[in-house]
Design a protein around this motif. Structure first.
Motif, PDB file in Angstrom:
ATOM      1  N   UNK A  46      -2.873  -3.247   8.211  1.00  0.00           N
ATOM      2  CA  UNK A  46      -4.214  -3.736   8.503  1.00  0.00           C
ATOM      3  C   UNK A  46      -5.113  -3.711   7.291  1.00  0.00           C
ATOM      4  N   UNK A  47      -4.884  -2.797   6.368  1.00  0.00           N
ATOM      5  CA  UNK A  47      -5.707  -2.694   5.175  1.00  0.00           C
ATOM      6  C   UNK A  47      -5.428  -3.828   4.203  1.00  0.00           C
ATOM      7  N   UNK A  48      -4.189  -4.255   4.134  1.00  0.00           N
ATOM      8  CA  UNK A  48      -3.803  -5.270   3.143  1.00  0.00           C
ATOM      9  C   UNK A  48      -4.194  -6.676   3.570  1.00  0.00           C
ATOM     10  N   UNK A  49      -4.361  -6.919   4.851  1.00  0.00           N
ATOM     11  CA  UNK A  49      -4.694  -8.249   5.319  1.00  0.00           C
ATOM     12  C   UNK A  49      -3.448  -8.947   5.815  1.00  0.00           C
ATOM     13  N   UNK A  50      -3.338 -10.240   5.561  1.00  0.00           N
ATOM     14  CA  UNK A  50      -2.218 -11.024   6.067  1.00  0.00           C
ATOM     15  C   UNK A  50      -0.908 -10.581   5.434  1.00  0.00           C
ATOM     16  N   UNK A  51       0.124 -10.551   6.225  1.00  0.00           N
ATOM     17  CA  UNK A  51       1.432 -10.167   5.705  1.00  0.00           C
ATOM     18  C   UNK A  51       1.991 -11.293   4.846  1.00  0.00           C
TER      19      UNK A  51
END
Length: 62
Positions: A46-51
């Motif tokens: 969730x911290x990194x954004x889109x996978x």
């Protein structure tokens, strides 16, 4: 049907505690650890954004 408020839920019978052997306890502990690891991975993702970060794909045409 008349409007007399919500019906009270039926009381559930109390469940007696189960006797767990070593295999059951090990399985429950393993399951608990997996849930914890999964929760940590979700938080990290969730911290990194889109996978992958690929976004919109562009066509190969020029």
């Amino acid at each position: 049907m008349s409007k007399q408020g919500k019906a009270k839920p039926l009381k559930q019978a109390k469940v007696a505690e189960k006797d767990y052997d070593e295999n059951d306890l090990a399985y429950l502990q393993k399951k608990k650890d997996e849930q914890k690891a999964l929760k940590e991975l979700k938080a990290k993702a969730g911290q990194k954004g889109a996978l992958g970060g690929s976004g919109l794909k562009k066509s190969g045409k020029k």
